[in-house]
Design a protein around this motif. Structure first.
Motif, PDB file in Angstrom:
ATOM      1  N   ASP A  45      54.957 -13.833 -21.583  1.00 34.94           N
ATOM      2  CA  ASP A  45      54.652 -12.286 -20.783  1.00 34.94           C
ATOM      3  C   ASP A  45      55.729 -11.463 -20.493  1.00 34.94           C
ATOM      4  OD1 ASP A  45      52.031 -13.072 -20.979  1.00 34.94           O
ATOM      5  OD2 ASP A  45      52.005 -13.834 -18.845  1.00 34.94           O
ATOM      6  N   ILE A  46      56.917 -12.134 -20.500  1.00 30.77           N
ATOM      7  CA  ILE A  46      58.008 -11.194 -20.262  1.00 30.77           C
ATOM      8  C   ILE A  46      58.426 -10.238 -21.452  1.00 30.77           C
ATOM      9  CG2 ILE A  46      60.523 -11.249 -19.327  1.00 30.77           C
ATOM     10  CD1 ILE A  46      60.094 -14.125 -18.770  1.00 30.77           C
ATOM     11  N   SER A  47      57.984  -9.064 -21.280  1.00 29.08           N
ATOM     12  CA  SER A  47      58.144  -8.304 -22.601  1.00 29.08           C
ATOM     13  C   SER A  47      59.810  -7.893 -22.710  1.00 29.08           C
ATOM     14  CB  SER A  47      57.523  -6.883 -22.550  1.00 29.08           C
ATOM     15  OG  SER A  47      58.072  -6.463 -21.093  1.00 29.08           O
ATOM     16  N   GLY A  48      60.118  -7.501 -24.035  1.00 29.99           N
ATOM     17  CA  GLY A  48      61.414  -7.530 -24.301  1.00 29.99           C
ATOM     18  C   GLY A  48      62.282  -8.996 -24.735  1.00 29.99           C
ATOM     19  N   ILE A  49      61.669  -9.945 -24.571  1.00 26.90           N
ATOM     20  CA  ILE A  49      62.482 -11.119 -24.863  1.00 26.90           C
ATOM     21  C   ILE A  49      61.629 -11.829 -26.143  1.00 26.90           C
ATOM     22  CG2 ILE A  49      62.428 -13.650 -24.014  1.00 26.90           C
ATOM     23  CD1 ILE A  49      63.003 -12.935 -21.458  1.00 26.90           C
ATOM     24  N   GLY A  50      62.467 -12.138 -27.095  1.00 27.25           N
ATOM     25  CA  GLY A  50      61.801 -12.410 -28.458  1.00 27.25           C
ATOM     26  C   GLY A  50      61.703 -14.022 -28.604  1.00 27.25           C
ATOM     27  N   ALA A  51      61.093 -14.272 -29.777  1.00 28.83           N
ATOM     28  CA  ALA A  51      60.686 -15.632 -29.843  1.00 28.83           C
ATOM     29  C   ALA A  51      61.818 -16.537 -29.883  1.00 28.83           C
ATOM     30  CB  ALA A  51      60.006 -15.533 -31.376  1.00 28.83           C
ATOM     31  N   ALA A  52      62.987 -16.182 -30.311  1.00 29.34           N
ATOM     32  CA  ALA A  52      63.944 -17.304 -30.360  1.00 29.34           C
ATOM     33  C   ALA A  52      64.290 -17.656 -28.925  1.00 29.34           C
ATOM     34  CB  ALA A  52      65.233 -16.650 -31.151  1.00 29.34           C
ATOM     35  N   THR A  53      64.476 -16.556 -28.100  1.00 25.57           N
ATOM     36  CA  THR A  53      64.791 -16.744 -26.914  1.00 25.57           C
ATOM     37  C   THR A  53      63.648 -17.536 -26.076  1.00 25.57           C
ATOM     38  OG1 THR A  53      66.058 -14.777 -26.410  1.00 25.57           O
ATOM     39  CG2 THR A  53      65.426 -15.708 -24.294  1.00 25.57           C
ATOM     40  N   ILE A  54      62.454 -17.293 -26.484  1.00 28.34           N
ATOM     41  CA  ILE A  54      61.277 -18.034 -25.916  1.00 28.34           C
ATOM     42  C   ILE A  54      61.591 -19.625 -26.260  1.00 28.34           C
ATOM     43  CG2 ILE A  54      58.759 -18.568 -25.999  1.00 28.34           C
ATOM     44  CD1 ILE A  54      58.485 -15.333 -25.639  1.00 28.34           C
ATOM     45  N   LYS A  55      61.776 -19.828 -27.411  1.00 29.53           N
ATOM     46  CA  LYS A  55      62.247 -21.004 -27.858  1.00 29.53           C
ATOM     47  C   LYS A  55      63.123 -21.729 -27.280  1.00 29.53           C
ATOM     48  CE  LYS A  55      62.624 -23.861 -32.104  1.00 29.53           C
ATOM     49  NZ  LYS A  55      63.436 -24.971 -31.350  1.00 29.53           N
ATOM     50  N   LYS A  56      64.211 -21.144 -26.939  1.00 35.17           N
ATOM     51  CA  LYS A  56      65.244 -21.583 -26.290  1.00 35.17           C
ATOM     52  C   LYS A  56      65.150 -22.050 -24.864  1.00 35.17           C
ATOM     53  CE  LYS A  56      69.221 -19.586 -28.643  1.00 35.17           C
ATOM     54  NZ  LYS A  56      69.970 -18.523 -28.622  1.00 35.17           N
ATOM     55  N   LEU A  57      64.329 -20.984 -24.192  1.00 31.46           N
ATOM     56  CA  LEU A  57      63.737 -21.427 -22.753  1.00 31.46           C
ATOM     57  C   LEU A  57      62.912 -22.586 -22.994  1.00 31.46           C
ATOM     58  CD1 LEU A  57      62.925 -17.674 -21.729  1.00 31.46           C
ATOM     59  CD2 LEU A  57      64.595 -19.267 -20.556  1.00 31.46           C
ATOM     60  N   ARG A  58      62.118 -22.624 -23.850  1.00 30.49           N
ATOM     61  CA  ARG A  58      61.032 -23.823 -23.784  1.00 30.49           C
ATOM     62  C   ARG A  58      61.818 -25.162 -24.113  1.00 30.49           C
ATOM     63  NH1 ARG A  58      56.141 -23.553 -22.858  1.00 30.49           N
ATOM     64  NH2 ARG A  58      55.085 -21.244 -22.944  1.00 30.49           N
ATOM     65  N   ASP A  59      62.872 -24.998 -25.212  1.00 27.69           N
ATOM     66  CA  ASP A  59      63.121 -26.347 -25.296  1.00 27.69           C
ATOM     67  C   ASP A  59      64.226 -26.826 -24.207  1.00 27.69           C
ATOM     68  OD1 ASP A  59      62.298 -26.142 -27.781  1.00 27.69           O
ATOM     69  OD2 ASP A  59      64.185 -25.572 -28.935  1.00 27.69           O
ATOM     70  N   ALA A  60      64.731 -25.847 -23.361  1.00 25.31           N
ATOM     71  CA  ALA A  60      65.557 -26.095 -22.410  1.00 25.31           C
ATOM     72  C   ALA A  60      64.484 -26.586 -21.023  1.00 25.31           C
ATOM     73  CB  ALA A  60      66.440 -24.970 -22.037  1.00 25.31           C
ATOM     74  N   GLY A  61      63.227 -26.664 -21.110  1.00 20.42           N
ATOM     75  CA  GLY A  61      62.397 -27.072 -20.307  1.00 20.42           C
ATOM     76  C   GLY A  61      61.685 -25.915 -19.448  1.00 20.42           C
ATOM     77  N   TYR A  62      61.988 -24.733 -19.767  1.00 18.18           N
ATOM     78  CA  TYR A  62      61.340 -23.442 -18.726  1.00 18.18           C
ATOM     79  C   TYR A  62      60.191 -23.373 -19.621  1.00 18.18           C
ATOM     80  CZ  TYR A  62      66.175 -22.585 -17.310  1.00 18.18           C
ATOM     81  OH  TYR A  62      67.376 -22.554 -16.645  1.00 18.18           O
ATOM     82  N   THR A  63      59.017 -24.157 -19.044  1.00 18.10           N
ATOM     83  CA  THR A  63      57.815 -23.831 -19.821  1.00 18.10           C
ATOM     84  C   THR A  63      56.945 -22.856 -19.076  1.00 18.10           C
ATOM     85  OG1 THR A  63      57.108 -25.928 -18.774  1.00 18.10           O
ATOM     86  CG2 THR A  63      57.776 -25.883 -21.227  1.00 18.10           C
ATOM     87  N   ASP A  64      57.370 -22.590 -17.865  1.00 19.42           N
ATOM     88  CA  ASP A  64      56.546 -21.555 -17.017  1.00 19.42           C
ATOM     89  C   ASP A  64      57.546 -20.538 -16.002  1.00 19.42           C
ATOM     90  OD1 ASP A  64      57.360 -22.955 -14.824  1.00 19.42           O
ATOM     91  OD2 ASP A  64      55.235 -23.433 -14.181  1.00 19.42           O
ATOM     92  N   ALA A  65      56.756 -19.689 -15.995  1.00 18.46           N
ATOM     93  CA  ALA A  65      57.850 -18.723 -15.106  1.00 18.46           C
ATOM     94  C   ALA A  65      58.460 -19.109 -13.826  1.00 18.46           C
ATOM     95  CB  ALA A  65      56.916 -17.391 -14.825  1.00 18.46           C
ATOM     96  N   MET A  66      57.843 -20.166 -13.148  1.00 14.93           N
ATOM     97  CA  MET A  66      58.351 -20.610 -11.957  1.00 14.93           C
ATOM     98  C   MET A  66      59.654 -21.390 -12.318  1.00 14.93           C
ATOM     99  SD  MET A  66      57.879 -20.565  -8.671  1.00 14.93           S
ATOM    100  CE  MET A  66      56.409 -20.125  -7.967  1.00 14.93           C
ATOM    101  N   GLY A  67      59.776 -21.876 -13.574  1.00 10.66           N
ATOM    102  CA  GLY A  67      61.132 -22.563 -13.764  1.00 10.66           C
ATOM    103  C   GLY A  67      62.060 -21.724 -13.755  1.00 10.66           C
ATOM    104  N   ILE A  68      61.824 -20.431 -14.373  1.00 15.40           N
ATOM    105  CA  ILE A  68      62.837 -19.541 -14.452  1.00 15.40           C
ATOM    106  C   ILE A  68      63.168 -18.866 -13.055  1.00 15.40           C
ATOM    107  CG2 ILE A  68      63.512 -17.092 -15.628  1.00 15.40           C
ATOM    108  CD1 ILE A  68      61.756 -17.763 -17.852  1.00 15.40           C
ATOM    109  N   ALA A  69      62.161 -18.589 -12.444  1.00 14.85           N
ATOM    110  CA  ALA A  69      62.024 -18.071 -11.053  1.00 14.85           C
ATOM    111  C   ALA A  69      63.068 -18.796 -10.060  1.00 14.85           C
ATOM    112  CB  ALA A  69      60.868 -17.890 -10.364  1.00 14.85           C
ATOM    113  N   THR A  70      62.978 -20.253 -10.217  1.00 21.36           N
ATOM    114  CA  THR A  70      64.019 -21.141  -9.471  1.00 21.36           C
ATOM    115  C   THR A  70      65.227 -21.425 -10.078  1.00 21.36           C
ATOM    116  OG1 THR A  70      62.777 -22.941 -10.371  1.00 21.36           O
ATOM    117  CG2 THR A  70      61.848 -22.201  -8.191  1.00 21.36           C
TER     118      THR A  70
END
Ligand code: ADP
Ligand code: MG
Length: 353
Positions: A45-70
């Motif tokens: 839902d974070i607009s402006g972030i592309g698929a590659a970054t989403i993949k990186k985030l997910r691979d790094a364990g950021y599967t939900d927004a709370m993970g990023i927020a913290t």
């Protein structure tokens, strides 16, 4: 495990060489603020972030927004190969989207009134942690092999099924087993000792074997589905919380990533504890290879992140014969202290004086 860790390292190397396709520096906070406000706000839902970054985030364990927020900008920047200012912007935007509101002291007090306790079967140990293992909290036991970490898990898995007037919560258990040490035979022994029907007791324990760190994280992410199905779960056990993380992330090169994933995992657990008013019991091994990690060689794996998240940390050690000693470390509301108890065939018990 070693193979898995190697594979992971190889993947990381090949990923590092790829250029990020996202124009992250162009993200505007105002764009991010267009995302929907909800607890279920997803990283997609974070607009402006592309698929590659989403993949990186997910691979790094950021599967939900709370993970990023913290998270913090330095870690996020490193893992996602972006500039720190961009990482900071993303974190800030996600935080503003999430309901990370303040509550009043009165709300807090009201919530604390709902805290329930599960007896450990040792009055001394119960007293040390304020009356038993609490709901809305993570209780962590760390210690050497054979110190009794899993035995306490078995005992709690049985005791939580007892009626409230006997120190239980009439509840079911989710047991995430990462070391293949769950033993139905031990549950049967302990159930019989408490006068419970052994078969029913086993049926009330949902056991899942975790095969990788991601799998372990996923199992915990899926626990709300069990609540949705109407299971009356009152206790979640992760035995052990850190063993897979430890073997998958060898060496300092991957330490930040490991800590981040563990941080997210612990956060998920804390959220479960709060949302469903349940108790979380996790075990953690003490380090045997202090050269790999930072700090005190007798400290638990996971370092500071775990230290801040668990509400109760117990350091267990084997004394003589059946005797074990638990030391309460870093509790927000209870004084530090020690309690001794026995582990026998019938489970935990007080030491007769
Ligand atoms: P860890 O901290 O590695 O998880 P455990 O909780 O598995 O260690 O503790 C294992 C120890 O618990 C054994 O060495 C033994 O002393 C005790 N124990 C396990 N099962 C029984 C039993 N049925 N009767 C008495 N003691 C037991
Ligand atoms: Mg164990």
């Amino acid at each position: 495990m070693i193979n898995m860790a190697r594979k992971k390292e190889t993947e990381e190397i090949s990923e590092t060489s790829e250029e990020s396709e996202d124009v992250l520096e162009d993200i505007k906070i105002s764009e991010l603020e267009n995302a929907p406000v909800s607890e279920n706000f997803k990283i997609e839902d974070i607009s402006g972030i592309g698929a590659a970054t989403i993949k990186k985030l997910r691979d790094a364990g950021y599967t939900d927004a709370m993970g990023i927020a913290t998270s913090n900008p330095t870690t996020l920047a490193e893992i996602c190969e972006m500039g720190e200012p961009t990482a900071a912007k993303i974190i800030q935007a996600v935080r503003s989207k999430l309901k990370m509101d303040f509550v009043t002291g009165m709300d807090f007090l009201e919530k604390m009134k709902n805290v329930k306790k599960i007896t450990t079967s040792s009055k001394a140990l119960d007293a040390l942690i304020g009356g038993g293992v609490e709901s809305q909290a993570i209780t962590e036991a760390y210690g050497a092999y054979g110190s009794g970490k899993s035995q306490l898990a078995f005992q709690l898995a049985v005791n939580v099924q007892l009626p409230e007037d006997q120190g239980g919560l009439n509840g079911m258990v989710v047991w995430v087993d990462t070391e293949a040490t769950f033993r139905p035979s031990r549950i049967i022994q302990l159930a019989k000792a408490k006068g419970l029907d052994p078969e029913k007791t086993l049926q009330n324990i949902k056991v899942a074997r975790a095969f990788s760190a991601d799998h372990q994280v996923l199992l915990v992410e899926r626990i709300p589905e069990l609540f949705a199905k109407g299971f009356n779960i009152k206790l979640v056990i992760i035995d052990s919380l850190t063993s897979i993380f430890r073997s998958e992330y060898v060496g300092r090169g991957t330490l930040a990533e490991r800590q981040q994933k563990l941080n997210k995992h612990i956060h998920d657990l804390q959220r479960l504890a709060d949302r469903y008013n349940i108790a979380i019991y996790v075990t953690n091994q003490v380090m045997s290879r202090p050269d790999i990690f930072f700090g005190d060689p007798t400290a638990a794996v996971g370092g500071h992140i775990l230290g801040h998240a668990s509400t109760y940390r117990l350091y267990l050690r084997h004394s003589k014969g059946e005797k074990r000693v638990a030391r309460l470390v870093d509790s927000p509301s209870m004084p530090e202290g020690e309690a001794a108890f026995n582990i026998t065939e019938d489970g935990l018990s007080d030491i007769e004086s």
